[in-house]
Design a protein around this motif. Structure first.
Motif, PDB file in Angstrom:
ATOM      1  N   VAL A  45      26.340  19.725 121.205  1.00  0.00           N
ATOM      2  CA  VAL A  45      26.568  19.715 119.764  1.00  0.00           C
ATOM      3  C   VAL A  45      25.365  19.034 119.133  1.00  0.00           C
ATOM      4  N   GLU A  46      24.807  19.658 118.116  1.00  0.00           N
ATOM      5  CA  GLU A  46      23.583  19.145 117.497  1.00  0.00           C
ATOM      6  C   GLU A  46      23.775  18.906 116.006  1.00  0.00           C
ATOM      7  N   ALA A  47      23.136  17.874 115.520  1.00  0.00           N
ATOM      8  CA  ALA A  47      23.009  17.620 114.093  1.00  0.00           C
ATOM      9  C   ALA A  47      21.530  17.750 113.782  1.00  0.00           C
ATOM     10  N   GLY A  48      21.152  18.856 113.165  1.00  0.00           N
ATOM     11  CA  GLY A  48      19.733  19.162 113.026  1.00  0.00           C
ATOM     12  C   GLY A  48      19.147  19.436 114.391  1.00  0.00           C
ATOM     13  N   ALA A  49      18.056  18.762 114.719  1.00  0.00           N
ATOM     14  CA  ALA A  49      17.419  18.943 116.024  1.00  0.00           C
ATOM     15  C   ALA A  49      17.891  17.909 117.033  1.00  0.00           C
ATOM     16  N   GLN A  50      18.834  17.067 116.631  1.00  0.00           N
ATOM     17  CA  GLN A  50      19.262  15.959 117.479  1.00  0.00           C
ATOM     18  C   GLN A  50      20.546  16.295 118.216  1.00  0.00           C
ATOM     19  N   SER A 109      38.239  26.058 111.584  1.00  0.00           N
ATOM     20  CA  SER A 109      37.570  24.982 112.320  1.00  0.00           C
ATOM     21  C   SER A 109      36.060  25.109 112.231  1.00  0.00           C
ATOM     22  N   GLU A 110      35.579  26.345 112.359  1.00  0.00           N
ATOM     23  CA  GLU A 110      34.139  26.568 112.262  1.00  0.00           C
ATOM     24  C   GLU A 110      33.601  26.128 110.899  1.00  0.00           C
ATOM     25  N   ARG A 111      34.350  26.471 109.840  1.00  0.00           N
ATOM     26  CA  ARG A 111      33.898  26.077 108.503  1.00  0.00           C
ATOM     27  C   ARG A 111      33.859  24.564 108.346  1.00  0.00           C
ATOM     28  N   ALA A 112      34.848  23.883 108.941  1.00  0.00           N
ATOM     29  CA  ALA A 112      34.874  22.424 108.863  1.00  0.00           C
ATOM     30  C   ALA A 112      33.672  21.815 109.559  1.00  0.00           C
ATOM     31  N   VAL A 113      33.333  22.370 110.732  1.00  0.00           N
ATOM     32  CA  VAL A 113      32.189  21.847 111.481  1.00  0.00           C
ATOM     33  C   VAL A 113      30.889  22.128 110.736  1.00  0.00           C
ATOM     34  N   GLU A 114      30.777  23.339 110.177  1.00  0.00           N
ATOM     35  CA  GLU A 114      29.576  23.661 109.420  1.00  0.00           C
ATOM     36  C   GLU A 114      29.410  22.709 108.236  1.00  0.00           C
ATOM     37  N   GLY A 115      30.558  22.291 107.659  1.00  0.00           N
ATOM     38  CA  GLY A 115      30.495  21.364 106.548  1.00  0.00           C
ATOM     39  C   GLY A 115      29.925  20.019 106.937  1.00  0.00           C
ATOM     40  N   LEU A 116      30.014  19.673 108.223  1.00  0.00           N
ATOM     41  CA  LEU A 116      29.432  18.432 108.710  1.00  0.00           C
ATOM     42  C   LEU A 116      27.977  18.612 109.109  1.00  0.00           C
ATOM     43  N   GLY A 117      27.455  19.821 108.983  1.00  0.00           N
ATOM     44  CA  GLY A 117      26.068  20.073 109.349  1.00  0.00           C
ATOM     45  C   GLY A 117      25.835  20.130 110.848  1.00  0.00           C
ATOM     46  N   LEU A 118      26.873  20.492 111.611  1.00  0.00           N
ATOM     47  CA  LEU A 118      26.764  20.534 113.060  1.00  0.00           C
ATOM     48  C   LEU A 118      26.657  21.969 113.557  1.00  0.00           C
TER      49      LEU A 118
END
Length: 240
Positions: A84-89, A25-34
């Motif tokens: 939950v963040e995408a970049g700084a957002q 699950s962690e790898r999947a989330v990292e793949g989304l850049g989160l």
């Protein structure tokens, strides 16, 4: 449980299997850049304030004037905010408190009818999730899964037994999927707004399994849920 419906018997994941699922699950989330993090008591909320304002007022037109829809309040200084963040957002957030705090009891005790809990349980074992917000263009299952995963881990670490929340009816299916269920009739706020009062029993492996909750894989101590579930059923007539 409905009559005639077979009971689903499932064995909790072994620690090794659970770790493997969590890593996947962690790898999947990292793949989304989160990324997900916790903002502790007294720390700056940063972009969470912008996200709350966008969801509560810009998107919903400022239609709610009750205290639960304010962008910030005094409880932000003593709660844990998961983001939950995408970049700084900031794209998704939920604030968590336990009822050991007198301020939380004053703010939310009546809404959630906390007195029966206080007579049977230590109030630090009862938590409440508030200030739930997800950015409109980020309302996907992976984002909300990540938010709820981290909130559940916080509750496990804090030895929480019950997690309460109040949500609008259109969110019922979302939280039901994660294992929450209504334990009181809806609360009617000024203006006729309904809030559904829901509860999650931590480590309730059979229920999390039955509703296919993503939190099922995080269960570590299923025996902890048994007395809590029995008490909840007796006290609030919640269906097993």
């Amino acid at each position: 449980m409905e009559q005639g419906k077979p009971m689903i018997q499932r064995t909790p994941l072994s620690p090794r299997d659970a770790a493997a699922v969590a890593a996947s699950s962690e790898r999947a989330v990292e793949g989304l850049g989160l990324r997900v993090r916790r903002i502790g008591p007294g720390e700056s909320l940063g972009d969470v304030q912008r996200l709350r304002r966008e969801v509560y007022f810009h998107e919903q037109g400022g239609q709610y004037s009750d205290r639960s829809k304010r962008v910030a309040d005094g409880l932000d200084g003593c709660g844990t905010t998961v983001v939950v963040e995408a970049g700084a957002q900031a794209i998704a957030t939920l604030r968590l408190h336990d009822f050991g705090s007198p301020a939380v009891q004053v703010e939310y005790g009546h809404l959630f009818q906390i007195d029966p809990f206080a007579r049977a349980w230590s109030l630090p074992q009862v938590a409440v999730g508030t200030r739930f917000a997800v950015q409109a263009d980020q309302r996907s299952k992976p984002v909300v899964d990540r938010l709820m995963d981290e909130a559940y881990r916080w509750a496990q670490e804090a030895r929480i037994q019950f997690c309460l929340l109040a949500c609008e009816p259109f969110l019922h299916g979302v939280f039901e999927h994660y294992g929450f269920r209504e334990y009181l009739p809806p609360a009617i706020l000024p203006g006729g707004v309904d809030l559904l009062r829901m509860v999650l029993v931590l480590e309730d492996e059979p229920h999390l399994s039955e509703c296919n909750s993503p939190l099922h894989r995080l269960v570590r101590e299923p025996a902890r849920a048994q007395p809590a579930k029995a008490w909840l059923t007796r006290t609030f007539n919640v269906a097993d």
